[in-house]
Structures are given as C-alpha cells and as structure tokens.
Design a protein around this motif. Sequence first.
Motif, PDB file in Angstrom:
ATOM      1  N   PHE A 192       0.827  -1.202   0.000  1.00  0.00           N
ATOM      2  CA  PHE A 192       0.000   0.000   0.000  1.00  0.00           C
ATOM      3  C   PHE A 192       0.861   1.251   0.000  1.00  0.00           C
ATOM      4  O   PHE A 192       0.409   2.315  -0.361  1.00  0.00           O
ATOM      5  N   ARG A 193       2.086   1.124   0.403  1.00  0.00           N
ATOM      6  CA  ARG A 193       2.999   2.266   0.457  1.00  0.00           C
ATOM      7  C   ARG A 193       3.927   2.215  -0.753  1.00  0.00           C
ATOM      8  O   ARG A 193       4.392   1.143  -1.142  1.00  0.00           O
ATOM      9  N   GLY A 194       4.199   3.373  -1.340  1.00  0.00           N
ATOM     10  CA  GLY A 194       4.962   3.451  -2.578  1.00  0.00           C
ATOM     11  C   GLY A 194       6.341   2.835  -2.549  1.00  0.00           C
ATOM     12  O   GLY A 194       6.796   2.268  -3.524  1.00  0.00           O
ATOM     13  N   ALA A 195       7.059   2.926  -1.435  1.00  0.00           N
ATOM     14  CA  ALA A 195       8.433   2.448  -1.401  1.00  0.00           C
ATOM     15  C   ALA A 195       8.537   0.949  -1.137  1.00  0.00           C
ATOM     16  O   ALA A 195       9.567   0.349  -1.370  1.00  0.00           O
ATOM     17  N   ALA A 196       7.463   0.349  -0.641  1.00  0.00           N
ATOM     18  CA  ALA A 196       7.499  -1.081  -0.327  1.00  0.00           C
ATOM     19  C   ALA A 196       7.493  -1.897  -1.615  1.00  0.00           C
ATOM     20  O   ALA A 196       7.070  -1.428  -2.667  1.00  0.00           O
ATOM     21  N   GLY A 197       7.965  -3.141  -1.524  1.00  0.00           N
ATOM     22  CA  GLY A 197       8.092  -3.975  -2.707  1.00  0.00           C
ATOM     23  C   GLY A 197       6.896  -4.866  -2.980  1.00  0.00           C
ATOM     24  O   GLY A 197       6.330  -5.463  -2.076  1.00  0.00           O
ATOM     25  N   ALA A 198       6.533  -4.960  -4.243  1.00  0.00           N
ATOM     26  CA  ALA A 198       5.496  -5.881  -4.690  1.00  0.00           C
ATOM     27  C   ALA A 198       6.137  -7.230  -4.995  1.00  0.00           C
ATOM     28  O   ALA A 198       7.329  -7.305  -5.300  1.00  0.00           O
ATOM     29  N   ASP A 199       5.360  -8.269  -4.910  1.00  0.00           N
ATOM     30  CA  ASP A 199       5.816  -9.608  -5.249  1.00  0.00           C
ATOM     31  C   ASP A 199       4.584 -10.396  -5.674  1.00  0.00           C
ATOM     32  O   ASP A 199       3.971 -11.104  -4.877  1.00  0.00           O
ATOM     33  N   LEU A 200       4.196 -10.248  -6.924  1.00  0.00           N
ATOM     34  CA  LEU A 200       2.959 -10.822  -7.433  1.00  0.00           C
ATOM     35  C   LEU A 200       3.267 -11.647  -8.669  1.00  0.00           C
ATOM     36  O   LEU A 200       4.082 -11.239  -9.497  1.00  0.00           O
ATOM     37  N   SER A 201       2.624 -12.815  -8.804  1.00  0.00           N
ATOM     38  CA  SER A 201       2.844 -13.622 -10.010  1.00  0.00           C
ATOM     39  C   SER A 201       1.517 -14.098 -10.585  1.00  0.00           C
ATOM     40  O   SER A 201       0.573 -14.399  -9.852  1.00  0.00           O
ATOM     41  N   LEU A 202       1.480 -14.130 -11.903  1.00  0.00           N
ATOM     42  CA  LEU A 202       0.349 -14.638 -12.682  1.00  0.00           C
ATOM     43  C   LEU A 202       0.901 -15.690 -13.628  1.00  0.00           C
ATOM     44  O   LEU A 202       1.866 -15.437 -14.341  1.00  0.00           O
ATOM     45  N   ARG A 203       0.251 -16.856 -13.648  1.00  0.00           N
ATOM     46  CA  ARG A 203       0.696 -17.941 -14.523  1.00  0.00           C
ATOM     47  C   ARG A 203      -0.515 -18.699 -15.033  1.00  0.00           C
ATOM     48  O   ARG A 203      -1.466 -18.899 -14.309  1.00  0.00           O
ATOM     49  N   GLY A 204      -0.430 -19.126 -16.294  1.00  0.00           N
ATOM     50  CA  GLY A 204      -1.499 -19.958 -16.830  1.00  0.00           C
ATOM     51  C   GLY A 204      -1.801 -19.661 -18.274  1.00  0.00           C
ATOM     52  O   GLY A 204      -0.996 -19.075 -18.998  1.00  0.00           O
ATOM     53  N   SER A 205      -2.977 -20.074 -18.690  1.00  0.00           N
ATOM     54  CA  SER A 205      -3.415 -19.866 -20.074  1.00  0.00           C
ATOM     55  C   SER A 205      -4.687 -19.028 -20.070  1.00  0.00           C
ATOM     56  O   SER A 205      -5.533 -19.171 -19.191  1.00  0.00           O
ATOM     57  N   ILE A 206      -4.784 -18.156 -21.080  1.00  0.00           N
ATOM     58  CA  ILE A 206      -5.901 -17.229 -21.172  1.00  0.00           C
ATOM     59  C   ILE A 206      -6.500 -17.304 -22.566  1.00  0.00           C
ATOM     60  O   ILE A 206      -5.786 -17.166 -23.560  1.00  0.00           O
ATOM     61  N   ASP A 207      -7.818 -17.516 -22.639  1.00  0.00           N
ATOM     62  CA  ASP A 207      -8.533 -17.424 -23.905  1.00  0.00           C
ATOM     63  C   ASP A 207      -8.638 -15.942 -24.234  1.00  0.00           C
ATOM     64  O   ASP A 207      -9.201 -15.168 -23.457  1.00  0.00           O
ATOM     65  N   LEU A 208      -8.086 -15.538 -25.353  1.00  0.00           N
ATOM     66  CA  LEU A 208      -8.015 -14.115 -25.691  1.00  0.00           C
ATOM     67  C   LEU A 208      -9.374 -13.475 -25.944  1.00  0.00           C
ATOM     68  O   LEU A 208      -9.468 -12.248 -26.010  1.00  0.00           O
ATOM     69  N   VAL A 209     -10.426 -14.263 -26.041  1.00  0.00           N
ATOM     70  CA  VAL A 209     -11.760 -13.695 -26.189  1.00  0.00           C
ATOM     71  C   VAL A 209     -12.084 -12.792 -24.991  1.00  0.00           C
ATOM     72  O   VAL A 209     -12.864 -11.854 -25.098  1.00  0.00           O
ATOM     73  N   ILE A 210     -11.427 -13.030 -23.875  1.00  0.00           N
ATOM     74  CA  ILE A 210     -11.672 -12.252 -22.667  1.00  0.00           C
ATOM     75  C   ILE A 210     -11.227 -10.797 -22.804  1.00  0.00           C
ATOM     76  O   ILE A 210     -11.625  -9.933 -22.038  1.00  0.00           O
ATOM     77  N   LEU A 211     -10.419 -10.496 -23.830  1.00  0.00           N
ATOM     78  CA  LEU A 211     -10.005  -9.113 -24.068  1.00  0.00           C
ATOM     79  C   LEU A 211     -11.193  -8.205 -24.358  1.00  0.00           C
ATOM     80  O   LEU A 211     -11.101  -6.987 -24.200  1.00  0.00           O
ATOM     81  N   ARG A 212     -12.326  -8.791 -24.749  1.00  0.00           N
ATOM     82  CA  ARG A 212     -13.543  -8.003 -24.984  1.00  0.00           C
ATOM     83  C   ARG A 212     -14.013  -7.326 -23.704  1.00  0.00           C
ATOM     84  O   ARG A 212     -14.702  -6.309 -23.755  1.00  0.00           O
ATOM     85  N   LEU A 213     -13.662  -7.878 -22.542  1.00  0.00           N
ATOM     86  CA  LEU A 213     -14.026  -7.245 -21.277  1.00  0.00           C
ATOM     87  C   LEU A 213     -13.238  -5.953 -21.069  1.00  0.00           C
ATOM     88  O   LEU A 213     -13.701  -5.043 -20.395  1.00  0.00           O
ATOM     89  N   ILE A 214     -12.053  -5.865 -21.658  1.00  0.00           N
ATOM     90  CA  ILE A 214     -11.201  -4.681 -21.517  1.00  0.00           C
ATOM     91  C   ILE A 214     -11.550  -3.631 -22.555  1.00  0.00           C
ATOM     92  O   ILE A 214     -11.651  -2.453 -22.252  1.00  0.00           O
TER      93      ILE A 214
END
Length: 169
Positions: A66-88
């Motif tokens: 939540f604080r700007g100087a602190a470090g993030a550590d997030l990962s996303l892995r897997g497969s995505i059907d690109l049809v979902i881009l319609r939500l964006i």
Amino acid sequence: ATLTLDTVQLNPRPNQVLRLGVQPPDLIFKNAQPLVVDVTRDRAQFSPTQFTGRNTNVSLQGALPFRGAAGADLSLRGSIDLVILRLINTDLAAQGVANLQVSIRGNLQNPAVNGRLQFTKTSLSYNDLPYVVDNAEGSIAFDRTRATIEKLTAETGGGTITFTGSVDF
C-alpha cells in the motif's frame, strides 16, 4: 484482517455487442476457489488462487504494498482465452489461447515486470482497422520495464507479416 471472497467474477456488459460467434457465457471470468487476502497496514497478501473461464486457467499469488516504497511480489501464470479481451475493450475481438508467466516485483511506481506471453494460432481484429490478423504465433518477453517481441508472425490481407520491436513502459 483476512478478507475471503467466495466469488469474484467479471461478466460482459448486458448490452455488449459480441462478434465471431462469442456468447456472453464465453466472457465470464471467475475464481475457482475462494480468494483469500491477508491485509495489514502495509500490504495485501494474496493466497494462491485460480481464476477460470472458457479455455482459461490462471493462478495468482503474492503481495501488493500500500505504500509506494514497499516492494510488490505478485505472479500470474497460466493460459488465457483471448476472447476475454472483450471485457477490456469492446472494439477488440480476439480468438485463441495465450500462455502467460509474469511476475511483478519492486516499487509500484517503477515495477519490474518479468516473464513471457506466448501466442499460438490466434486472431485479432479491431473495429476501426480494415484487416484481421490471423494465425499469429510467437512470444513477447517482459524484462523489467520493456516488452520485446522475440518472434511474432501472422497472416493478414493474403500475406504473412513478421512483427519485431519493443516497448518501454
């Protein structure tokens, strides 16, 4: 605090126009198990969870500060059907599956994004453009603040095109 969300779901807009045989249930993206987030004054820690949809299975885990100087550590892995881009973007129509392996680390004002996005036999069209890109195959590598097309070929207008280059972000 610990926040448990039994259902997190993204749906198409009720009046959204769909193309290429896409049906509203094809655009539903939701968690397959409860999303558990441990929240402190400084960060949100996401327990490993899966999100699913049509031909989509993505795992998420890690922490966001939540604080700007602190470090993030997030990962996303897997497969995505690109049809979902319609939500964006409703003007974007895509077909095919992309494999994703991305990690976000460091300061959120200047995060380091690392990983890879691979496409196989995907198609992409945009309402304002006259051509459809078909049979796209290749990969894009993310290295800290840059996305580099390692190799990306596709067919359009009766010929084959090759994409190269990079984008700094």
